[in-house]
Design an enzyme around this catalytic site. Structure first.
Site, PDB file in Angstrom:
ATOM      1  N   GLN A 106      33.514  64.790  96.216  1.00  0.00           N
ATOM      2  CA  GLN A 106      33.648  64.065  96.661  1.00  0.00           C
ATOM      3  C   GLN A 106      31.512  64.251  96.064  1.00  0.00           C
ATOM      4  OE1 GLN A 106      34.496  61.567 100.599  1.00  0.00           O
ATOM      5  NE2 GLN A 106      35.261  64.063 100.609  1.00  0.00           N
ATOM      6  N   HIS A 126      33.471  61.003  92.420  1.00  0.00           N
ATOM      7  CA  HIS A 126      32.186  60.000  92.923  1.00  0.00           C
ATOM      8  C   HIS A 126      31.107  60.043  91.880  1.00  0.00           C
ATOM      9  CE1 HIS A 126      32.420  59.532  97.548  1.00  0.00           C
ATOM     10  NE2 HIS A 126      34.260  58.748  96.522  1.00  0.00           N
ATOM     11  N   CYS A 159      18.178  50.866  78.849  1.00  0.00           N
ATOM     12  CA  CYS A 159      19.242  51.467  77.568  1.00  0.00           C
ATOM     13  C   CYS A 159      18.524  51.476  76.530  1.00  0.00           C
ATOM     14  CB  CYS A 159      20.309  51.280  78.095  1.00  0.00           C
ATOM     15  SG  CYS A 159      21.257  51.803  77.231  1.00  0.00           S
ATOM     16  N   SER A 201      33.110  64.136 105.558  1.00  0.00           N
ATOM     17  CA  SER A 201      33.467  63.496 107.241  1.00  0.00           C
ATOM     18  C   SER A 201      34.610  62.051 106.726  1.00  0.00           C
ATOM     19  CB  SER A 201      32.340  62.181 107.630  1.00  0.00           C
ATOM     20  OG  SER A 201      31.420  61.466 106.277  1.00  0.00           O
ATOM     21  N   ILE A 243      31.153  76.301 107.109  1.00  0.00           N
ATOM     22  CA  ILE A 243      32.210  76.586 106.158  1.00  0.00           C
ATOM     23  C   ILE A 243      31.598  77.554 105.450  1.00  0.00           C
ATOM     24  CG2 ILE A 243      32.508  75.464 103.690  1.00  0.00           C
ATOM     25  CD1 ILE A 243      31.670  72.484 105.254  1.00  0.00           C
TER      26      ILE A 243
HETATM   27  P1  NAD Z   1      29.008  63.291 104.819  1.00  0.00           P
HETATM   28  O1  NAD Z   1      27.604  63.590 104.620  1.00  0.00           O
HETATM   29  O2  NAD Z   1      29.162  61.690 105.776  1.00  0.00           O
HETATM   30  O3  NAD Z   1      29.804  63.904 105.742  1.00  0.00           O
HETATM   31  C1  NAD Z   1      29.614  65.582 105.789  1.00  0.00           C
HETATM   32  C2  NAD Z   1      30.577  66.818 106.400  1.00  0.00           C
HETATM   33  O4  NAD Z   1      29.987  67.933 106.307  1.00  0.00           O
HETATM   34  C3  NAD Z   1      29.547  65.986 108.388  1.00  0.00           C
HETATM   35  O5  NAD Z   1      30.871  66.189 109.450  1.00  0.00           O
HETATM   36  C4  NAD Z   1      28.900  67.389 108.529  1.00  0.00           C
HETATM   37  O6  NAD Z   1      29.135  66.979 109.497  1.00  0.00           O
HETATM   38  C5  NAD Z   1      29.421  68.546 107.835  1.00  0.00           C
HETATM   39  N1  NAD Z   1      29.428  69.803 107.764  1.00  0.00           N
HETATM   40  C6  NAD Z   1      27.676  69.782 107.099  1.00  0.00           C
HETATM   41  N2  NAD Z   1      27.476  70.864 106.524  1.00  0.00           N
HETATM   42  C7  NAD Z   1      28.014  72.113 107.651  1.00  0.00           C
HETATM   43  C8  NAD Z   1      28.627  73.061 107.504  1.00  0.00           C
HETATM   44  N3  NAD Z   1      27.892  73.966 107.024  1.00  0.00           N
HETATM   45  N4  NAD Z   1      29.991  73.326 108.194  1.00  0.00           N
HETATM   46  C9  NAD Z   1      30.571  72.452 108.550  1.00  0.00           C
HETATM   47  N5  NAD Z   1      30.477  71.562 108.152  1.00  0.00           N
HETATM   48  C10 NAD Z   1      29.186  70.614 107.743  1.00  0.00           C
HETATM   49  O7  NAD Z   1      29.480  63.950 103.677  1.00  0.00           O
HETATM   50  P2  NAD Z   1      30.618  63.038 102.652  1.00  0.00           P
HETATM   51  O8  NAD Z   1      32.584  63.254 103.876  1.00  0.00           O
HETATM   52  O9  NAD Z   1      30.740  63.805 101.337  1.00  0.00           O
HETATM   53  O10 NAD Z   1      30.463  61.563 102.279  1.00  0.00           O
HETATM   54  C11 NAD Z   1      28.951  61.393 101.652  1.00  0.00           C
HETATM   55  C12 NAD Z   1      28.933  60.764 100.190  1.00  0.00           C
HETATM   56  O11 NAD Z   1      27.879  60.798  99.752  1.00  0.00           O
HETATM   57  C13 NAD Z   1      30.193  61.006  98.919  1.00  0.00           C
HETATM   58  O12 NAD Z   1      30.677  60.517  99.188  1.00  0.00           O
HETATM   59  C14 NAD Z   1      29.179  61.958  98.150  1.00  0.00           C
HETATM   60  O13 NAD Z   1      28.633  61.366  96.988  1.00  0.00           O
HETATM   61  C15 NAD Z   1      27.397  61.665  98.492  1.00  0.00           C
HETATM   62  N6  NAD Z   1      26.985  63.346  98.976  1.00  0.00           N
HETATM   63  C16 NAD Z   1      26.883  63.783  97.992  1.00  0.00           C
HETATM   64  C17 NAD Z   1      26.376  65.241  98.159  1.00  0.00           C
HETATM   65  C18 NAD Z   1      26.326  66.532  97.277  1.00  0.00           C
HETATM   66  O14 NAD Z   1      27.021  66.142  96.113  1.00  0.00           O
HETATM   67  N7  NAD Z   1      25.516  67.887  97.603  1.00  0.00           N
HETATM   68  C19 NAD Z   1      25.324  65.262  99.426  1.00  0.00           C
HETATM   69  C20 NAD Z   1      24.753  64.368 100.043  1.00  0.00           C
HETATM   70  C21 NAD Z   1      25.579  63.053 100.484  1.00  0.00           C
END
Ligand code: NAD
Length: 257
Positions: A106, A126, A159, A201, A243
């Site tokens: 995602q 995404h 664009c 999440s 993680i």
């Molecule tokens: P989310 O923010 O809804 O959930 C992230 C989860 O990861 C949380 O429940 C949190 O407790 C857990 N978490 C964070 N760091 C952790 C760690 N080190 N160890 C264990 N658990 C950990 O994220 P989602 O479910 O991916 O949904 C968010 C949306 O936002 C996605 O669609 C994504 O496209 C986008 N997004 C992407 C990025 C990225 O590309 N890095 C960053 C922020 C949001």
């Protein structure tokens, strides 16, 4: 800490015995790289709920001020300086074991590919922040080119081909996912024997629904996330360890089998 029926040792055994592993990743796999998630305790939206408007397609199209703010935010996005972490590298190593079907991510940050995962193994449901797409004609241009225009006093660049509104090639709320990409993700969930959901999440559909797809098709399902998710109940194991520590430890087991 471990919820569900199984211990970390048991999950290691499952990784060792698995033949076709699909991993669904979310923002939580990239927090160790300095990219905040949205909904964790230090998440962007947890701290600033107004920021969510920039991710809403309707607001983005209707309001030039939202677009100008979105372009400013893109200029300083942490993805430009972030480096892959041990968890991204562990998944690149998992591919070398020959057992990885796909990483369905995602995330939009491109860190899986930069850690060494093959492009054809990473399904970006995404989209990606490294590219820009015209909402009218669909032409794609590198993000760096458009950010250069923003810095050159075009706060909301149009664009060059059709004059349409430009946006990062990411899926906003209210925007349809690419059908082919979604289908590839569904096949990866349906045909695996082990499905790992890492750092998500699991609240954004349809990506989160892939957990159910995998379970219904007979796969073992494991959640690795610090906080509870709506799918914990159907998981064979829920691991709440950081993680960056647990994933490398688990993946090393996969290479033994
Ligand atoms: P989310 O923010 O809804 O959930 C992230 C989860 O990861 C949380 O429940 C949190 O407790 C857990 N978490 C964070 N760091 C952790 C760690 N080190 N160890 C264990 N658990 C950990 O994220 P989602 O479910 O991916 O949904 C968010 C949306 O936002 C996605 O669609 C994504 O496209 C986008 N997004 C992407 C990025 C990225 O590309 N890095 C960053 C922020 C949001």
């Amino acid at each position: 800490m471990t919820d569900g029926q199984a211990s970390v040792g048991q999950v290691r055994d499952w990784l060792r015995d698995a033949q076709r592993i699909t991993v669904l990743t979310g923002a939580g796999i990239s927090t160790d790289s300095g990219i905040p998630d949205f909904r964790g305790p230090n998440g962007l939206w947890t701290r600033n709920p107004a920021a969510e408007r920039m991710s809403n397609l309707q607001d983005y199209v209707a309001d030039p001020e939202v677009r100008r703010r979105a372009w400013q935010a893109r200029k300083t996005h942490p993805a430009w300086t972030a480096e892959p972490n041990d968890a991204h590298r562990a998944l690149a190593a998992l591919e070398k074991s020959g057992k990885l079907l796909a990483i369905v991510t995602q995330n939009i940050d491109g860190l899986h590919q930069r850690a060494g995962s093959s492009r054809d193994k990473v399904i970006e449901v995404h989209g990606t922040i490294w590219w820009v797409e015209c909402l009218t004609c669909g032409v794609r241009t590198p993000m760096a080119d458009e950010l250069a225009r923003v810095s050159d006093a075009e706060p909301d660049p149009a664009c060059r081909q059709c004059g349409g509104i430009l946006k990062s090639a990411t899926i906003s709320f209210g925007q349809r996912l690419d059908n082919d990409v979604l289908q590839a993700a569904a096949i990866a969930a349906e045909t695996c024997d082990l499905f790992l959901a890492v750092g998500s999440s699991l609240t954004v559909r349809p990506a989160a629904g892939l957990c159910e797809v995998a379970v219904n098709a007979g796969a073992r399902f494991v959640v690795i996330n610090a906080e509870p998710t709506p799918y914990d109940e159907i998981a064979a194991a829920v691991l709440r360890e950081p993680i960056g520590e647990i994933l490398p430890a688990l993946v090393s087991a996969a290479s033994e089998g």
